[in-house]
Enzyme design. Structure first.
Site, PDB file in Angstrom:
ATOM      1  N   MET A  53       0.841  -1.196   0.000  1.00 41.81           N
ATOM      2  CA  MET A  53       0.000   0.000   0.000  1.00 41.81           C
ATOM      3  C   MET A  53       0.884   1.256   0.000  1.00 41.81           C
ATOM      4  SD  MET A  53      -3.464  -0.814   2.040  1.00 41.81           S
ATOM      5  CE  MET A  53      -2.869  -0.418   3.663  1.00 41.81           C
ATOM      6  N   GLY A  54       2.087   1.138  -0.548  1.00 40.75           N
ATOM      7  CA  GLY A  54       2.978   2.297  -0.633  1.00 40.75           C
ATOM      8  C   GLY A  54       3.564   2.666   0.720  1.00 40.75           C
ATOM      9  N   GLY A  66      11.438  -2.680   5.179  1.00 41.04           N
ATOM     10  CA  GLY A  66      10.720  -3.963   5.272  1.00 41.04           C
ATOM     11  C   GLY A  66      10.162  -4.369   3.911  1.00 41.04           C
ATOM     12  N   HIS A  67       9.492  -3.416   3.220  1.00 40.26           N
ATOM     13  CA  HIS A  67       8.959  -3.715   1.885  1.00 40.26           C
ATOM     14  C   HIS A  67      10.106  -4.007   0.907  1.00 40.26           C
ATOM     15  CE1 HIS A  67       5.817  -0.808   3.426  1.00 40.26           C
ATOM     16  NE2 HIS A  67       5.056  -1.835   3.072  1.00 40.26           N
ATOM     17  N   GLN A 126     -10.110  -2.211   3.240  1.00 36.04           N
ATOM     18  CA  GLN A 126      -9.516  -2.842   4.425  1.00 36.04           C
ATOM     19  C   GLN A 126      -9.353  -1.868   5.589  1.00 36.04           C
ATOM     20  OE1 GLN A 126      -5.753  -3.897   2.177  1.00 36.04           O
ATOM     21  NE2 GLN A 126      -4.837  -3.611   4.184  1.00 36.04           N
ATOM     22  N   ARG A 130       3.807   3.119  10.086  1.00 33.61           N
ATOM     23  CA  ARG A 130       3.213   3.879  11.196  1.00 33.61           C
ATOM     24  C   ARG A 130       4.258   4.499  12.126  1.00 33.61           C
ATOM     25  NH1 ARG A 130      -1.305  -0.575  12.955  1.00 33.61           N
ATOM     26  NH2 ARG A 130      -2.478  -0.502  11.040  1.00 33.61           N
TER      27      ARG A 130
HETATM   28  O1  PAF Z   1       0.063  -5.490   3.897  1.00 34.00           O
HETATM   29  C1  PAF Z   1      -0.400  -4.639   3.120  1.00 34.00           C
HETATM   30  O2  PAF Z   1       0.245  -3.646   2.775  1.00 34.00           O
HETATM   31  C2  PAF Z   1      -1.814  -4.813   2.582  1.00 34.00           C
HETATM   32  O3  PAF Z   1      -2.640  -5.375   3.544  1.00 34.00           O
HETATM   33  C3  PAF Z   1      -1.878  -5.599   1.269  1.00 34.00           C
HETATM   34  C4  PAF Z   1      -1.416  -7.037   1.439  1.00 34.00           C
HETATM   35  C5  PAF Z   1      -1.028  -4.918   0.215  1.00 34.00           C
HETATM   36  C6  PAF Z   1      -3.324  -5.648   0.755  1.00 34.00           C
HETATM   37  O4  PAF Z   1      -3.828  -4.369   0.528  1.00 34.00           O
END
Ligand code: PAF
Length: 284
Positions: A30-31, A36-37, A61, A187
């Site tokens: 989600m950008g 970590g990403h 979500q 966050r």
């Molecule tokens: O972990 C996230 O960033 C989100 O929950 C995901 C898996 C991209 C789904 O929107």
């Protein structure tokens, strides 16, 4: 790196590569990307020929619409980071592209969605399972990576992929911590300097529990108590849950006799911080 925002453009990019037998790897995000990403994108390199990331802030979500509105990302910054990691395709669709007028289908993973985050954030996991299913259908990856930091989300995806028979290998990406021990999260940027210092009580508690586990302590309540004590040592802590669970079922356990996870969520300065640690008697 190619950047596309429509389903048809993503499919046009990927189709010839898949036809040529390339293995497609996928990291949905989600950008607001952090190390970590990026570590997930890096891991993807070892498992695929073509690397795809998505950036989509999924409204379905967010159980609190204010959180959704406050969620800010910079596509330019995030795209630059992914380019440097060797990502080949960035899919960054609009809300209308994913949920066009008339959209009405959801995916619910019933049991895994019930406790912990599911109980505190009604509808959250249906939003996650639904959007990940849509993204999987667009990208049709051979392999996808989800981080262990959101351990319940990872369990939910593994269950969904198994139950719905998606032909996708799910790889677990290790939780990444800052040098001071804080689990990386978008966050963390919302914490003041003091808040950040207080937040370290969470990982300190988990490390204390892991040390006690190494010394032979197996009683879940006592291991959980070490985390609770640590968090309670800072001003105004709010603990949402501290729970030792079985890694497979996420059911709470009284004693650690197989692979378990100690799941923690605490709020510091109103920021919900998720963390967890593995406890495996076979490895201690
Ligand atoms: O972990 C996230 O960033 C989100 O929950 C995901 C898996 C991209 C789904 O929107």
């Amino acid at each position: 790196m190619e950047i596309v925002s429509t389903v048809s453009a993503a499919r046009s990019f990927l189709k010839p590569l898949k036809r040529a037998g390339k293995r497609v790897g996928f990291v949905p995000t989600m950008g607001a990307l952090h190390e970590g990403h990026l570590s997930l994108a890096r891991t993807l390199r070892q498992h695929s020929d073509v690397r795809v990331c998505s950036i989509f802030v999924n409204p379905s979500q967010f159980n609190d619409p204010k959180d959704y509105e406050a969620y800010v990302i910079s596509l330019e910054r995030d795209a630059g980071l992914l380019r440097r990691e060797g990502v080949d395709l960035l899919f960054a669709p609009s809300v209308e592209e994913i949920y066009p007028a008339g959209y009405q289908t959801t995916v619910t993973v019933s049991e895994v969605s019930k406790p912990f985050e599911g109980a505190l954030r009604p509808g959250h996991f249906t939003g996650v399972a639904s959007v990940v299913s849509i993204l999987f259908n667009i990208v049709q990856p051979d392999v996808a990576i989800f981080g262990e930091k959101d351990f319940q989300q990872l369990s939910l995806i593994e269950r969904m992929v198994h139950d719905l028979k998606f032909d996708i290998e799910i790889i677990r990406g290790a939780l990444v911590r800052d040098a001071d021990g804080l689990a990386l999260s978008s966050r963390n940027a919302r914490l003041s300097q003091d808040g950040r210092t207080h937040a370290l009580a969470i990982s300190r508690g988990l490390f204390a529990a892991q040390a006690a586990f190494k010394q032979g302590l197996r009683d879940s309540a006592r291991l959980e108590e070490l985390v609770v004590e640590s968090i309670k040592s800072v001003p105004n802590p709010v603990i949402d849950y501290v729970s030792m669970v079985d890694e497979g079922s996420l059911a709470p356990v009284r004693s650690v006799s197989g692979r378990c996870r100690l799941l923690v969520v605490a709020r510091v300065e109103g920021v919900r911080l998720l963390d967890n640690a593995a406890f495996d008697p076979a490895r201690s």
